[in-house]
Design a protein around this motif. Structure first.
Motif, PDB file in Angstrom:
ATOM      1  N   ALA A   1       0.854  -1.187   0.000  1.00 19.86           N
ATOM      2  CA  ALA A   1       0.000   0.000   0.000  1.00 19.86           C
ATOM      3  C   ALA A   1       0.889   1.235   0.000  1.00 19.86           C
ATOM      4  O   ALA A   1       1.846   1.332   0.762  1.00 19.86           O
ATOM      5  CB  ALA A   1      -0.893   0.002   1.242  1.00 19.86           C
ATOM      6  N   ASN A   2       0.588   2.165  -0.872  1.00 22.99           N
ATOM      7  CA  ASN A   2       1.414   3.364  -0.973  1.00 22.99           C
ATOM      8  C   ASN A   2       0.550   4.556  -1.374  1.00 22.99           C
ATOM      9  O   ASN A   2       0.281   4.771  -2.555  1.00 22.99           O
ATOM     10  CB  ASN A   2       2.535   3.147  -1.993  1.00 22.99           C
ATOM     11  CG  ASN A   2       3.375   4.405  -2.141  1.00 22.99           C
ATOM     12  OD1 ASN A   2       3.452   5.212  -1.226  1.00 22.99           O
ATOM     13  ND2 ASN A   2       3.961   4.594  -3.302  1.00 22.99           N
ATOM     14  N   PRO A   3       0.103   5.331  -0.410  1.00 26.01           N
ATOM     15  CA  PRO A   3      -0.777   6.456  -0.709  1.00 26.01           C
ATOM     16  C   PRO A   3      -0.113   7.563  -1.515  1.00 26.01           C
ATOM     17  O   PRO A   3      -0.788   8.429  -2.040  1.00 26.01           O
ATOM     18  CB  PRO A   3      -1.178   6.964   0.687  1.00 26.01           C
ATOM     19  CG  PRO A   3      -0.079   6.510   1.585  1.00 26.01           C
ATOM     20  CD  PRO A   3       0.382   5.197   1.039  1.00 26.01           C
ATOM     21  N   LYS A   4       1.215   7.547  -1.630  1.00 23.76           N
ATOM     22  CA  LYS A   4       1.908   8.610  -2.365  1.00 23.76           C
ATOM     23  C   LYS A   4       2.143   8.265  -3.835  1.00 23.76           C
ATOM     24  O   LYS A   4       2.782   9.012  -4.551  1.00 23.76           O
ATOM     25  CB  LYS A   4       3.246   8.935  -1.691  1.00 23.76           C
ATOM     26  CG  LYS A   4       3.101   9.670  -0.370  1.00 23.76           C
ATOM     27  CD  LYS A   4       4.441  10.163   0.131  1.00 23.76           C
ATOM     28  CE  LYS A   4       4.270  11.002   1.407  1.00 23.76           C
ATOM     29  NZ  LYS A   4       5.565  11.513   1.898  1.00 23.76           N
ATOM     30  N   SER A   5       1.650   7.130  -4.309  1.00 31.56           N
ATOM     31  CA  SER A   5       1.813   6.762  -5.704  1.00 31.56           C
ATOM     32  C   SER A   5       0.639   7.279  -6.532  1.00 31.56           C
ATOM     33  O   SER A   5      -0.515   7.201  -6.113  1.00 31.56           O
ATOM     34  CB  SER A   5       1.911   5.240  -5.856  1.00 31.56           C
ATOM     35  OG  SER A   5       3.153   4.770  -5.402  1.00 31.56           O
ATOM     36  N   ALA A   6       0.957   7.791  -7.709  1.00 35.68           N
ATOM     37  CA  ALA A   6      -0.081   8.297  -8.598  1.00 35.68           C
ATOM     38  C   ALA A   6      -0.837   7.146  -9.242  1.00 35.68           C
ATOM     39  O   ALA A   6      -0.256   6.112  -9.586  1.00 35.68           O
ATOM     40  CB  ALA A   6       0.546   9.169  -9.679  1.00 35.68           C
ATOM     41  N   VAL A   7      -2.133   7.317  -9.402  1.00 38.88           N
ATOM     42  CA  VAL A   7      -2.952   6.354 -10.135  1.00 38.88           C
ATOM     43  C   VAL A   7      -2.725   6.586 -11.619  1.00 38.88           C
ATOM     44  O   VAL A   7      -2.672   7.726 -12.082  1.00 38.88           O
ATOM     45  CB  VAL A   7      -4.443   6.529  -9.793  1.00 38.88           C
ATOM     46  CG1 VAL A   7      -5.304   5.583 -10.617  1.00 38.88           C
ATOM     47  CG2 VAL A   7      -4.672   6.322  -8.302  1.00 38.88           C
ATOM     48  N   SER A   8      -2.572   5.510 -12.380  1.00 37.94           N
ATOM     49  CA  SER A   8      -2.346   5.625 -13.823  1.00 37.94           C
ATOM     50  C   SER A   8      -3.681   5.730 -14.553  1.00 37.94           C
ATOM     51  O   SER A   8      -4.571   4.901 -14.358  1.00 37.94           O
ATOM     52  CB  SER A   8      -1.564   4.420 -14.334  1.00 37.94           C
ATOM     53  OG  SER A   8      -0.261   4.404 -13.781  1.00 37.94           O
ATOM     54  N   TYR A   9      -3.795   6.746 -15.414  1.00 39.20           N
ATOM     55  CA  TYR A   9      -5.035   6.976 -16.150  1.00 39.20           C
ATOM     56  C   TYR A   9      -4.786   6.948 -17.655  1.00 39.20           C
ATOM     57  O   TYR A   9      -3.708   7.312 -18.123  1.00 39.20           O
ATOM     58  CB  TYR A   9      -5.637   8.340 -15.785  1.00 39.20           C
ATOM     59  CG  TYR A   9      -6.117   8.423 -14.360  1.00 39.20           C
ATOM     60  CD1 TYR A   9      -7.357   7.913 -13.998  1.00 39.20           C
ATOM     61  CD2 TYR A   9      -5.328   9.005 -13.374  1.00 39.20           C
ATOM     62  CE1 TYR A   9      -7.813   7.985 -12.685  1.00 39.20           C
ATOM     63  CE2 TYR A   9      -5.771   9.083 -12.054  1.00 39.20           C
ATOM     64  CZ  TYR A   9      -7.008   8.569 -11.717  1.00 39.20           C
ATOM     65  OH  TYR A   9      -7.450   8.628 -10.424  1.00 39.20           O
ATOM     66  N   GLU A  10      -5.782   6.511 -18.382  1.00 40.57           N
ATOM     67  CA  GLU A  10      -5.701   6.498 -19.837  1.00 40.57           C
ATOM     68  C   GLU A  10      -7.016   7.002 -20.412  1.00 40.57           C
ATOM     69  O   GLU A  10      -8.094   6.563 -20.000  1.00 40.57           O
ATOM     70  CB  GLU A  10      -5.423   5.077 -20.344  1.00 40.57           C
ATOM     71  CG  GLU A  10      -5.137   4.990 -21.821  1.00 40.57           C
ATOM     72  CD  GLU A  10      -3.774   5.542 -22.204  1.00 40.57           C
ATOM     73  OE1 GLU A  10      -3.478   5.647 -23.395  1.00 40.57           O
ATOM     74  OE2 GLU A  10      -2.983   5.870 -21.283  1.00 40.57           O
ATOM     75  N   ASP A  11      -6.926   7.932 -21.382  1.00 37.52           N
ATOM     76  CA  ASP A  11      -8.114   8.462 -22.044  1.00 37.52           C
ATOM     77  C   ASP A  11      -8.404   7.655 -23.303  1.00 37.52           C
ATOM     78  O   ASP A  11      -7.497   7.429 -24.120  1.00 37.52           O
ATOM     79  CB  ASP A  11      -7.914   9.929 -22.410  1.00 37.52           C
ATOM     80  CG  ASP A  11      -7.880  10.832 -21.188  1.00 37.52           C
ATOM     81  OD1 ASP A  11      -8.464  10.444 -20.164  1.00 37.52           O
ATOM     82  OD2 ASP A  11      -7.265  11.907 -21.259  1.00 37.52           O
TER      83      ASP A  11
END
Length: 504
Positions: free
Chosen positions: A356-366
């Motif tokens: 668990a790592n709250p400082k990691s960005a979620v990866s998004y794709e459009d």
């Protein structure tokens, strides 16, 4: 997409600056003709105008009719109707409207130039039309183009402060257009002078990116793996000329003797990628080097090793196993102890999907869907592995990447002689712009000396560059949790430092 353009003479002349380009004023004052009705005969230049009008208007609703009526059925079938629509939509999305340049025709081919309102970068639309009415497009390619020689040069920032302000404003404009989300870090002579975050790390909860946000970095990992191999060479535990069969039970005995460590490092092994149906089916269970090795098809090389360049995830996976065999350590542990720790990369690790790592960005794709874009989280689009392979396993911060570049230059990881060897192109192996785990002449501009690496995947865009042709070298790092405009940001930054006094 696959593209077939039958005549390249005009294209080469135009992109080389050997034909006239319009000035910006001419481009802005040119009339904006409407595209002809699809059923009526159209010259190649008129088909280019259709594409330019689409980029100009930003009207996603016109894409489907354009694809159905203005392209040959054979070309649509080859590309796939949905993929062709997405291709056009992505350019509409990323240009933010355009300013037109001139259109040139040559037989059934035409090329039209444009400048993006959003990025100010120039592009070219290349088409070929069928030989008979209604002269529908049988090929299409949209690509980068050089700025016209007649265009007014961009104003040179008067100071370092002005340059950094311009960079910040540029990134903020892209972030506002929902085309960039991430962190930029710049250092001069290894000393950080600019670090700034843009966009959201987690859109669901409105959590903003910060300078401490960690990002997946894709292929940037190859530099870590290559440095680890170099360390083992310096320790006398292996040689660049060792065949892979010395460390790995490779079923193809002939190629096990032909393919050498240096071929894997320089991406000249011809072994290609492992991203296939078997990878997708087993992704959730891929947690170490051995599990990745179990899904390989073990196909023969695509070409004679050491004769051509081809990006190869299989090659770097095998290097991960070589590291384990030569060092006696688990690959991931080796990178942590021998790369991250001595470089001071305290925010970097390779088990980002196992903790668990709250400082990691979620990866998004459009994704384009009919007439609009839909944003998805990477894990919902394609199943991620339990742990990344050598070559795409790390999550890190922009400032940690600056520390990595500094550690290389300060001989904390490898000797200066080895560093020079790794960051020099290997044309004798077929790698004219690639060394051992480093891209060479990354800016693409003749005469510039920029090394580093690019990383691209669903939901990530990462890049680090060391500009070495300046009086004082600059490090540029751009990490993003979107796969859109991160490289455009890095390229713009590098171009702004072209005017700084150089060593040459």
């Amino acid at each position: 997409m696959k593209h077939v353009v039958t005549s390249w003479i005009l294209i080469v002349l135009a992109l080389a600056g050997l034909v006239d380009w319009p000035t910006q004023a001419q481009a802005q004052s040119s009339p904006l003709p409407s595209a002809p009705p699809p059923a009526s005969p159209a010259k190649p230049g008129q088909r280019v105008e259709q594409i330019l009008k689409l980029l100009e208007s930003g009207d996603y609703g016109t894409i489907a009719p354009l694809v159905k009526t203005s392209f040959t059925p054979e070309f649509v079938a080859l590309q796939g109707e949905d993929d062709l629509m997405k291709y056009l939509a992505n350019y509409v999305h990323r240009t933010g409207g355009i300013r037109r340049g001139k259109i040139r025709e040559n037989g059934n081919d035409a090329i039209g130039f444009f400048q993006s309102n959003l990025t100010d970068r120039w592009g070219a639309v290349l088409v070929t039309v069928e030989a008979n009415p209604p002269f529908r497009m049988s090929s299409l390619q949209i690509e980068r183009a050089k700025s016209p020689k007649s265009a007014s040069p961009a104003a040179t920032p008067a100071s370092e402060k002005a340059r950094l302000t311009q960079i910040s404003n540029y990134a903020a404009k892209l972030a506002k257009a929902d085309l960039f989300s991430g962190v930029i870090a710049i250092a001069r002579k290894d000393r950080p002078i600019f670090t700034k975050a843009f966009g959201l790390a987690d859109r669901s909860f409105g959590i903003a990116n910060t300078v401490d946000t960690r990002f997946q970095i894709g292929d940037l990992d190859k530099s870590f793996t290559a440095v680890a191999i170099a360390q083992l060479v310096e320790a006398g535990k292996l040689s660049y000329d060792d065949p892979i069969g010395k460390f790995i039970e490779y079923p193809d005995r002939v190629n096990a003797g032909k393919i050498k460590i240096k071929h894997l490092l320089s991406d000249t092994s011809g072994l290609g990628d492992y991203f296939n149906a078997k990878y997708t089916a087993n992704a959730r269970h891929l947690k170490d080097v051995q599990s990745y090795l179990s899904i390989l098809d073990r196909k023969p090389p695509d070409f004679e090793p050491g004769t051509s360049y081809q990006d190869s995830s299989v090659g770097y996976l095998l290097l991960g196993r070589v590291i384990e065999m030569a060092s006696g350590e688990d690959y991931y542990e080796y990178i942590q102890h021998h790369i991250f720790q001595p470089a001071g990369m305290g925010h970097s690790f390779q088990d980002f999907l196992q903790r668990a790592n709250p400082k990691s960005a979620v990866s998004y794709e459009d994704y384009f869907d009919k007439d609009h874009f839909v944003t998805n989280i990477y894990g919902y689009v394609s199943p991620p592995p339990a742990r990344g392979a050598p070559g795409n396993a790390t999550v890190t911060t922009a400032e940690d990447m600056v520390r990595f570049v500094a550690a290389l230059g300060n001989a904390k990881l490898i000797s200066p002689a080895t560093y020079q060897l790794m960051t020099t192109a290997k044309p004798e192996l077929g790698a004219k712009t690639y060394g051992y785990g480093f891209m060479v002449n990354k800016s693409g501009d003749e005469g510039r000396d920029v090394i580093g690496y690019d990383g691209d995947a669903v939901g990530l865009c990462a890049e680090y560059d060391l500009i070495r042709d300046l009086k004082e070298p600059y490090t540029v790092v751009v990490l993003s949790n979107m796969s859109t405009m991160g490289h455009a940001v890095a390229e713009t930054i590098i171009s702004l430092y072209a005017s700084v006094p150089t060593q040459n």
